[in-house]
Design a protein around this motif. Sequence first.
Motif, short mmCIF file in Angstrom:
data_model
loop_
_atom_site.label_atom_id
_atom_site.label_comp_id
_atom_site.label_asym_id
_atom_site.label_seq_id
_atom_site.Cartn_x
_atom_site.Cartn_y
_atom_site.Cartn_z
N LEU A 1 -2.23 17.85 -12.67
CA LEU A 1 -2.74 17.18 -11.39
C LEU A 1 -3.35 15.93 -11.69
N GLU A 2 -4.33 15.94 -12.48
CA GLU A 2 -5.19 14.55 -12.71
C GLU A 2 -4.14 13.48 -12.77
N ASN A 3 -3.04 13.77 -13.55
CA ASN A 3 -2.14 12.55 -13.88
C ASN A 3 -1.33 12.39 -12.49
N ASP A 4 -1.08 13.34 -11.80
CA ASP A 4 -0.26 13.10 -10.49
C ASP A 4 -1.32 12.09 -9.54
N LEU A 5 -2.73 12.40 -9.46
CA LEU A 5 -3.38 11.77 -8.61
C LEU A 5 -3.64 10.24 -9.25
N ARG A 6 -3.52 10.21 -10.64
CA ARG A 6 -3.72 8.77 -11.01
C ARG A 6 -2.50 7.84 -10.72
N GLN A 7 -1.25 8.61 -10.94
CA GLN A 7 0.01 7.89 -10.59
C GLN A 7 0.04 7.42 -9.19
N ILE A 8 -0.46 8.30 -8.17
CA ILE A 8 -0.31 7.89 -6.73
C ILE A 8 -1.40 6.72 -6.54
N VAL A 9 -2.66 6.99 -6.98
CA VAL A 9 -3.38 5.85 -6.74
C VAL A 9 -3.05 4.46 -7.30
N ARG A 10 -2.42 4.47 -8.44
CA ARG A 10 -2.09 3.49 -9.34
C ARG A 10 -0.86 2.78 -8.43
N LYS A 11 0.02 3.40 -8.04
CA LYS A 11 1.29 2.87 -7.15
C LYS A 11 0.45 2.08 -5.96
N HIS A 12 -0.15 2.96 -5.34
CA HIS A 12 -0.78 2.42 -3.95
C HIS A 12 -1.67 1.17 -4.12
N ILE A 13 -2.43 1.20 -5.15
CA ILE A 13 -3.21 -0.21 -5.47
C ILE A 13 -2.57 -1.11 -5.94
N TYR A 14 -1.53 -0.92 -6.73
CA TYR A 14 -0.57 -1.93 -7.14
C TYR A 14 0.34 -2.53 -5.84
N ARG A 15 0.85 -1.77 -5.04
CA ARG A 15 1.38 -2.14 -4.00
C ARG A 15 0.40 -3.11 -2.92
N LYS A 16 -0.65 -2.77 -3.24
CA LYS A 16 -1.43 -3.50 -2.07
C LYS A 16 -2.13 -4.75 -2.74
N MET A 17 -2.51 -4.52 -3.86
CA MET A 17 -3.33 -5.68 -4.72
C MET A 17 -2.69 -6.26 -6.00
N LYS A 18 -1.58 -5.76 -6.28
CA LYS A 18 -1.07 -6.12 -7.41
C LYS A 18 -2.06 -6.08 -8.73
N LYS A 19 -2.85 -5.13 -8.71
CA LYS A 19 -3.78 -5.04 -9.63
C LYS A 19 -3.66 -3.27 -10.47
N TYR A 20 -3.80 -3.48 -11.61
CA TYR A 20 -3.90 -1.81 -12.40
C TYR A 20 -5.35 -1.72 -12.74
N PRO A 21 -6.29 -1.14 -12.03
CA PRO A 21 -7.58 -0.89 -12.26
C PRO A 21 -7.54 0.39 -13.24
N LEU A 22 -8.90 0.61 -14.00
CA LEU A 22 -8.85 1.65 -14.49
C LEU A 22 -9.03 2.86 -13.58
N ILE A 23 -8.44 3.98 -13.82
CA ILE A 23 -8.26 5.11 -12.65
C ILE A 23 -8.82 6.66 -13.42
N VAL A 24 -10.13 7.02 -12.87
CA VAL A 24 -10.67 8.14 -13.43
C VAL A 24 -10.80 9.38 -12.51
N PRO A 25 -9.67 10.09 -12.69
CA PRO A 25 -9.55 11.28 -11.76
C PRO A 25 -10.53 12.49 -12.18
N ASN A 26 -11.08 13.33 -11.44
CA ASN A 26 -11.79 14.32 -11.71
C ASN A 26 -11.58 15.57 -10.56
N VAL A 27 -10.79 16.41 -11.03
CA VAL A 27 -10.35 17.67 -10.67
C VAL A 27 -11.36 18.87 -10.81
N PHE A 28 -11.78 19.55 -9.85
CA PHE A 28 -12.75 20.57 -10.26
C PHE A 28 -11.95 21.83 -9.58
N VAL A 29 -11.45 22.73 -10.11
CA VAL A 29 -10.97 24.09 -9.86
C VAL A 29 -11.99 24.98 -9.73
N GLN A 30 -11.91 25.60 -8.45
CA GLN A 30 -13.04 26.73 -8.25
C GLN A 30 -12.46 28.12 -7.98
#
Length: 644
Positions: free
Chosen positions: A615-644
Amino acid sequence: MAEEKQGSSESKPQTETKPNNNNNRKPNPNRKPNGNKPAGEKSSGNKPNRNKNRNRHGRQPTPVDENLKSFVQKNQEGHKQRLNPHYKLDLNSTSKIRITPLGGLGEIGGNITVFETQNEAILVDVGMSFPDEDMHGVDILVPDFSYLREIRKKIVAVIITHAHEDHIGAMPYLYKEMQFPIYATPLPLAMIGNKFDEHHIKEARKHFNPIEKRKIYEIGNDFKIEWMHMTHSIIDSSSLAITTDAGTVIHTGDFKIDHTPVDGYTADLHRLAYYGDKGVLCLLSDSTNSYNIAPTPSELSVAPALDRVFSKAEGRVILSTFSSNIHRVQQAIQYGVKYGRKVCVIGRSMERNIEIAMQYDYVKFNKNIFIDADEVARMNDKDVLIVTTGSQGEPNSALFRMSIGEHRHIKIKPTDLIVLSSRAIPGNEGSISGMLNHLQKAGAKVATDKDIHVSGHASIEEQKLMLRLVNPKFFLPVHGEYNHVMKHKETGMMCGVPERNILLMTDGEQIEIAPKYMRKVKTVKTGKTYIDNQNNHQIEDDIVMDRQKLASDGIVMIVAQIDGQHSKMLAKPRVTTFGIVANKQDKAFAKEMEDVLEHFLIHLKDGLISNTRALENDLRQIVRKHIYRKMKKYPLIVPNVFVQ
Ligand SMILES: [Zn+2]
């Protein structure tokens, strides 16, 4: 691959050339039997017919003395033999040596080279280098030791040419992992010893084997090595003659040819010539100054400039140079003392190096010329010379701290004269310029006159001298970036080494040399290990890469809370960014991404939720695509998923 055919120039030397053995010449009736007189004696008789032999100007041609001519031929043959002593190499030998640079090629610094026979290996120098500007928080670079781990059992010794950081700086890092006997002259050993102490591996000093120059040491079963004295910008430097069954390889180390060195110990050209005459298989020579046409001036040539500086200075003189350049420091101190100044040495490496040089009698100073930093304020400015580190504008150096008013004892005054007796190491220009700005803002005058510094490396003419003395069959230009070794290759060809006998190596390339051939055989792993000087620890590659990403592209944090039991979101995901958009746009930008993530999580398939990693990997991919589309940047992405 460079292979030399066994042509006529390779043939065995003519056995004995008998002066009388001249079959081509017709007997001269006027000559007595066995009358072949030594050159210089007049030839008798030989009267040509006047009319027949007139040349086209109508002048009587000078008679050719065939005997004289035969001596021209003999001398020409002699030149050929002299310039090509490679017939002395045993061409039938099946022995070979392999040479692998693990650092120092394609770069300046970080020198380390492996010499290998079938069963044994030695390392020549174990140096460090400096990081690029984008290696954040990295202070020094140490060669990758992977290949050494591989051949660890074969290594019989570490051989050191001289004590510069780019030749010994990585020793403590190697010795924390694996230890071998160390062979070197006293100064490099003393400096390596200090490093071992600093790194808390004092006991590694037991591997020291001090050597005497001009003696041949048998090292392991396969190596015979002689250290030959060389002039350079640090005292006690050496070239090496490394002899194995394959022949002799000469490694110059760093050098220049200084005919008037400060201590009078000129380069041992005689030993180089000795090996050159015996026949040298291969030469590895310093390429740093391959482009310099003018011969590198003697270290002594800075003396008039120093004298001039001290004769004119009215306030304090603060002189900075490389702390390892003992002769420069020595000359600065001599001229300071000549003009009645006391000497204050500031900066850890400067204090340590002067101490070692005095302890081991490389230089002699009267102890009463030195004063401590806290005494400077009580002295007349005109009576003070401060010798210090920081000529490269290093932020931790004494001079830099003085320049920004943060040195405990020394505050810059408008009457101070700052003397930079050094050259900018490529890459340091910016920090030096920054420091000069600070010093001048504080009112000090700065002297950076050209004649206050000379290089320690051979120019083209000295490289030629080395090539001619050593007269190698094969030539490997070393120490330098590609364009430096390329230029050195040209010089090698001018000095009689055939192009096919020269190879331009890069780090990791293994070259095999035998009397008959030289060829590249394989490539081994090389690279750099990053070191943080504050704690002398390694920084893993991924940390440096993360820092590069942070610096250039920013960071995105994602927090998502998931109800594990019901496979659904507990709250809308939260996104925080740094270094991507301006603060005022931050909220809107974060919301955009939160909406995208929410959409994804709502439509998420059952089962995926339980796998947090995926799940964290998926979130990372989604944000990476989104930011690249808008800014042409590859920032460091840190997902934190808490399952309760
Ligand atoms: Zn050097």
